[in-house]
Design an enzyme around this catalytic site. Structure first.
Site, PDB file in Angstrom:
ATOM      1  N   GLU A  75       0.885  -1.175   0.000  1.00 20.42           N
ATOM      2  CA  GLU A  75       0.000   0.000   0.000  1.00 20.42           C
ATOM      3  C   GLU A  75       0.912   1.210   0.000  1.00 20.42           C
ATOM      4  O   GLU A  75       1.453   1.582   1.046  1.00 20.42           O
ATOM      5  CB  GLU A  75      -0.864   0.023   1.272  1.00 20.42           C
ATOM      6  CG  GLU A  75      -1.743  -1.187   1.449  1.00 20.42           C
ATOM      7  CD  GLU A  75      -2.954  -1.185   0.541  1.00 20.42           C
ATOM      8  OE1 GLU A  75      -3.136  -0.224  -0.221  1.00 20.42           O
ATOM      9  OE2 GLU A  75      -3.704  -2.169   0.598  1.00 20.42           O
ATOM     10  N   CYS A 115      -2.755   8.886   2.859  1.00 22.87           N
ATOM     11  CA  CYS A 115      -2.376   8.477   1.496  1.00 22.87           C
ATOM     12  C   CYS A 115      -3.515   8.674   0.508  1.00 22.87           C
ATOM     13  O   CYS A 115      -3.274   8.779  -0.691  1.00 22.87           O
ATOM     14  CB  CYS A 115      -1.846   7.048   1.477  1.00 22.87           C
ATOM     15  SG  CYS A 115      -2.981   5.888   2.205  1.00 22.87           S
TER      16      CYS A 115
END
Ligand code: NAD
Length: 481
Positions: A255, A289
């Site tokens: 990720e 993010c």
């Protein structure tokens, strides 16, 4: 010792059910709102790391052999303990990371929800029976846990990121060694404490801290480890994926970073877009993010959009996250402040208009003002590098195709957002935007029930949803005569 350090510490490693507070080496942990040292974090030695990996390997057969229901009960009990302890954990999280207490509390609650979701989903890991072409042979597809996992989590969600990885691994029947971010260790330690108190067998979850490069190098290479999962920057993810490939082609979930485009098309409901996007942008001071970062706004709406974001930015109450009423805390570390400064200076030098902010706030702690930069040229660094901070960056677009081209211009593909009232536009966006997640007239793209993950330089593999179990399972064919 002050009251603050007593309430925050002590910090420990957690290996094979043992809390370890003494070490030959370690590092100081800082409060980002004040710059003060709040605790000393012990580092794991090479033999501690080996012991953690061995403990995960030793405990794996018994954990895997439990019924899914027994594993599920431990996860649910842990979730309940997190809820009971939410006030204390939220305070620790806010103190070490900087986010506002309200956000920290939500993080604790969503982490508990994630554990509940995984607890249930672990009971629904099904295999498959394949119709056989041969009269004497039966074919069954089995789903089995991959084995001990090495997990690495960043500092922006000190509880949520560990909770996601640990819950999916444990619910699937895997054991785990977790290295949380050294800058924000206490929340992850509290997660381990809740698991321990809920009756998790020794060795199933282990926590180590240290020099990230050394810990990851040793853990990923360790023969006991069968899978690697990492959340953090693209550069570090690429390095770790390389290590995993070199040491037995171990499977990975990555990720990584993003640079989320927001496409505000001509037919958007502008008021709704601003009311959703402004708090979302400044959440966790932009250190998320999936934070919206590149705002491509139709020329006819651009100036009103900028005014709306400036208005929201200037109203925010900034201060230490643990103070009552604060809406945006400091950045997590001084590196982020310098990064903001450099990105803003570069954008202005290249012709961007700074509509508000752009400066440090106060003279202690890592505070950077909520900032709006308008008409930022494509060549500016901030249009190409993930800012990971409280900065709105706008540019103008004139039609849907141009917006999609801008969204796909960078090699990242984590979250993306769009605002439009046209079904035709939604269909073009759904087809054309390269991203793991697309929110249309919505920002809630991260929830335990739905898959979360990226494409291209933003990584691969999903966390969350029914897809979140898959990375922790191997598929085995049983052909039985
Ligand atoms: P960084 O790349 O140095 O570190 C990112 C994370 O990776 C940290 O938690 C760090 O402890 C860890 N890390 C670093 N090197 C490692 C290694 N060799 N092995 C294992 N772990 C390692 O960057 P930073 O200064 O901490 O953060 C800046 C950038 O990181 C941001 O701009 C953002 O792009 C990215 N980031 C992304 C996320 C995310 O949720 N995807 C979270 C935090 C940071």
């Amino acid at each position: 010792m002050t009251l603050m350090t007593e309430k925050y510490g002590p910090l420990t490693l957690f290996i094979d059910g043992e809390w370890i507070s003494v070490s030959d080496s370690g590092e100081d942990v800082y409060n980002p709102a004040t710059g003060e040292v709040i605790a000393r974090l012990p580092h794991a030695s090479a033999s501690d790391i080996d012991r953690a990996a061995q403990a995960a390997a030793r405990s794996f057969p018994a954990w895997r052999a439990l019924t899914a229901l027994e594993r599920s009960r431990i996860l649910r009990r842990t979730a309940d303990l997190l809820r009971e302890r939410a006030d204390h954990i939220a305070w620790l999280l806010s103190t070490e990371q900087g986010k506002a207490l309200g956000e920290a509390r939500i993080e604790v609650m969503v982490s508990a929800e994630t554990l509940d979701w995984c607890a249930e989903e672990g009971r629904r890991i099904y295999g498959r029976i394949v119709p056989s072409p041969y009269p004497q042979v039966e074919y069954r597809v089995l789903k089995q846990p991959v084995g001990p996992v090495a997990a690495f989590t960043p500092w922006n969600f000190p509880l949520m990121m560990p909770a996601r990885k640990v819950a999916s691994a444990l619910a699937s029947g895997c054991t785990i060694v977790l290295k949380p971010a050294e800058e924000t260790p206490a929340a992850a330690i509290e997660l381990a404490r809740a698991f321990h108190d809920a009756g998790l067998p020794d060795g199933v979850l282990n926590i180590v801290f240290g020099n990230p490069a050394e810990v990851s190098e040793q853990l990923i290479a360790h023969e006991a480890i069968r899978k690697v999962t990492f959340t953090g920057s693209t550069a570090v993810g690429q390095h770790l994926a390389g290590l995993a490939a070199r040491h037995g082609a171990k499977r990975c979930t990555m990720e990584l970073g993003g640079h989320a485009p927001v496409l505000i098309l001509e037919d958007a409901d502008l008021e709704r877009a601003i009311s959703l996007l402004a708090p979302f942008k400044f959440r966790n001071a932009g250190q998320v993010c999936i934070s919206p970062t590149r705002f491509y706004v139709h020329d006819s709406l651009h100036d009103r959009f900028v005014d709306g974001m400036v208005c929201a930015a200037t109203k925010l109450k900034i201060g230490s996250g643990v103070e009552e009423g604060v809406q945006m805390g400091p950045l997590a570390n001084p590196r982020r402040v310098s990064a903001m400064r450099e990105l803003v200076d570069d954008a202005i030098a290249q012709g961007a208009r700074c509509m508000t902010g752009g400066n440090l706030v106060g003279n202690r702690g890592n505070f950077f003002a909520p900032t709006v930069l308008a008409d930022v040229p494509e060549s500016a660094r901030i249009m190409n590098e993930e800012p990971f901070g409280p900065i709105v960056v706008t540019a103008r677009i004139h039609n849907t195709q141009e917006a999609i081209t801008q969204a796909n211009r960078l090699p990242f593909g984590l979250a993306s957002y769009a605002f439009t009232s046209s079904a035709h536009n939604i269909s073009m966006l759904a087809d054309g935007v390269e991203a793991g997640m697309l929110g249309v007239n919505a920002i809630a793209v991260s929830t335990p029930e739905a898959p979360f993950g990226g494409v291209r330089h933003s990584g691969y593999g999903s966390e969350g949803g029914i897809e979140g179990m898959e990375p922790y399972l191997v598929t085995k064919l049983l052909a039985q005569g």
